[in-house]
Design a protein around this motif. Structure first.
Motif, mmCIF file in Angstrom:
data_model
loop_
_atom_site.group_PDB
_atom_site.id
_atom_site.type_symbol
_atom_site.label_atom_id
_atom_site.label_comp_id
_atom_site.label_asym_id
_atom_site.label_seq_id
_atom_site.Cartn_x
_atom_site.Cartn_y
_atom_site.Cartn_z
ATOM 1 N N GLU A 28 -5.465 -8.363 5.924
ATOM 2 C CA GLU A 28 -6.525 -7.342 5.917
ATOM 3 C C GLU A 28 -6.002 -6.021 5.357
ATOM 4 O O GLU A 28 -6.665 -5.369 4.527
ATOM 5 C CB GLU A 28 -7.040 -7.131 7.342
ATOM 6 N N ILE A 29 -4.801 -5.628 5.798
ATOM 7 C CA ILE A 29 -4.226 -4.360 5.327
ATOM 8 C C ILE A 29 -3.972 -4.431 3.824
ATOM 9 O O ILE A 29 -4.269 -3.502 3.071
ATOM 10 C CB ILE A 29 -2.922 -4.056 6.088
ATOM 11 N N GLN B 89 -7.927 3.758 10.465
ATOM 12 C CA GLN B 89 -8.176 2.951 11.640
ATOM 13 C C GLN B 89 -8.279 3.788 12.899
ATOM 14 O O GLN B 89 -9.022 3.490 13.813
ATOM 15 C CB GLN B 89 -7.051 1.926 11.822
ATOM 16 N N ARG C 211 -0.319 4.323 0.764
ATOM 17 C CA ARG C 211 -1.554 3.542 0.880
ATOM 18 C C ARG C 211 -1.734 3.010 2.299
ATOM 19 O O ARG C 211 -2.820 3.007 2.859
ATOM 20 C CB ARG C 211 -1.534 2.381 -0.117
ATOM 21 N N ARG D 124 -5.353 -6.306 1.500
ATOM 22 C CA ARG D 124 -6.585 -6.267 0.699
ATOM 23 C C ARG D 124 -7.205 -4.866 0.710
ATOM 24 O O ARG D 124 -7.774 -4.418 -0.287
ATOM 25 C CB ARG D 124 -7.577 -7.296 1.225
ATOM 26 N N SER D 125 -7.090 -4.164 1.845
ATOM 27 C CA SER D 125 -7.721 -2.846 1.967
ATOM 28 C C SER D 125 -7.087 -1.807 1.052
ATOM 29 O O SER D 125 -7.724 -0.821 0.691
ATOM 30 C CB SER D 125 -7.661 -2.366 3.419
ATOM 31 N N ILE D 126 -5.816 -2.041 0.678
ATOM 32 C CA ILE D 126 -5.132 -1.063 -0.187
ATOM 33 C C ILE D 126 -5.052 -1.548 -1.626
ATOM 34 O O ILE D 126 -4.377 -0.938 -2.459
ATOM 35 C CB ILE D 126 -3.722 -0.731 0.345
ATOM 36 N N ASP E 204 -2.280 -8.701 11.051
ATOM 37 C CA ASP E 204 -3.332 -8.063 10.243
ATOM 38 C C ASP E 204 -2.892 -7.832 8.794
ATOM 39 O O ASP E 204 -3.557 -7.112 8.043
ATOM 40 C CB ASP E 204 -3.718 -6.707 10.859
ATOM 41 N N HIS F 99 -4.406 3.855 5.351
ATOM 42 C CA HIS F 99 -5.156 2.783 6.017
ATOM 43 C C HIS F 99 -5.076 2.963 7.536
ATOM 44 O O HIS F 99 -6.086 2.889 8.237
ATOM 45 C CB HIS F 99 -4.583 1.419 5.626
#
Length: 237
Positions: free
Chosen positions: A80-81, A235, A227, A83-85, A77, A231
């Motif tokens: 995804e992680i 979740q 960060r 980009r999310s931060i 992942d 995240h």
């Protein structure tokens, strides 16, 4: 040869060289940068380029840059992680030449505080790595020891100043390598140590005349990244 050379590391697979080694390259690079990563521009070379993405090498490198260990179940992942931060990254096909191991990557990193680092590293099997270039100068170290890297002008006295300081701090030198790009030009010392180098010594080194940059790989607790904590908290919410 030790037992890890035979059975390989405990890891998220599928490959010790294409996955675990790639995670370690990312993690060591992050520690050498000395702060959390804001942007990563990554070149994949040789086998990393040809077959690495099928083994998750790209995600493994990013996972290491986030500070994950080789057995972290969140490695798949990593994109995804990241980009999310708000961390940005991209990959390209690198041509490093015949002198580099086929499982190699070139990472150009910018940290959240503005620090920069360029590193070329190779995965040599069983999850082991070797750092081959650091900020355009040759290097050769494993990341298995606390490692002090000093970039300086090629002038008399710098080697003596650094080794004397380490002796004064009771830090034993395990290996030492010296490189330069030409007489009187730019030089680099790479010192793998048996003990951690105190922070006060690093501050002192950075102030020495003729010293251009001091980079240090500590094996103590990794750099915290709030960060990612936020995240993961999101979740589980």
């Amino acid at each position: 040869m030790n037992v890890m050379d035979v059975i390989g590391p405990v890891m998220v697979g599928p490959s010790s060289s294409h996955t675990a080694g790639a995670v370690r390259i990312g993690k060591v690079s992050r520690r050498l940068l000395g702060e959390n990563v804001a942007n990563a521009h990554i070149g994949l070379f040789g086998s990393f380029q040809a077959t690495g993405r099928g083994h998750g090498t790209d995600k493994a490198l990013i996972a290491g840059l986030l500070g994950m260990d080789v057995d972290d179940m969140a490695i798949p992942d990593a994109f995804e992680i990241t980009r999310s931060i708000g961390v940005t990254f991209d990959f390209y096909e690198a041509d490093l030449g015949e002198d580099f191991h086929p499982n190699s990557a070139k990472l150009e990193l910018t940290g959240v505080g503005g620090k920069t680092l360029e590193i070329v590293a190779s995965s040599i099997g069983g999850g082991r790595i070797v750092i081959q270039e650091l900020d355009h100068l040759t290097a050769n170290f494993s990341g298995d020891y606390p490692t002090l890297i000093v970039h300086n002008l090629d002038q008399p006295g710098h080697v003596s100043e650094v080794t004397s300081m380490l002796a004064h701090k009771s830090v034993n030198i395990a290996t030492m390598q010296l490189y330069r790009d030409g007489r009187g030009g730019h030089a680099v010392m790479v010192l793998e140590c048996d003990q951690e180098v105190p922070a006060s010594a690093l501050v002192w080194l950075k102030k020495l005349e003729g010293v251009e940059k001091v980079t240090y790989l500590s094996l103590l607790e990794d750099i915290a990244d709030d960060r990612i904590a936020h995240h993961k908290g999101g979740q589980h919410a």
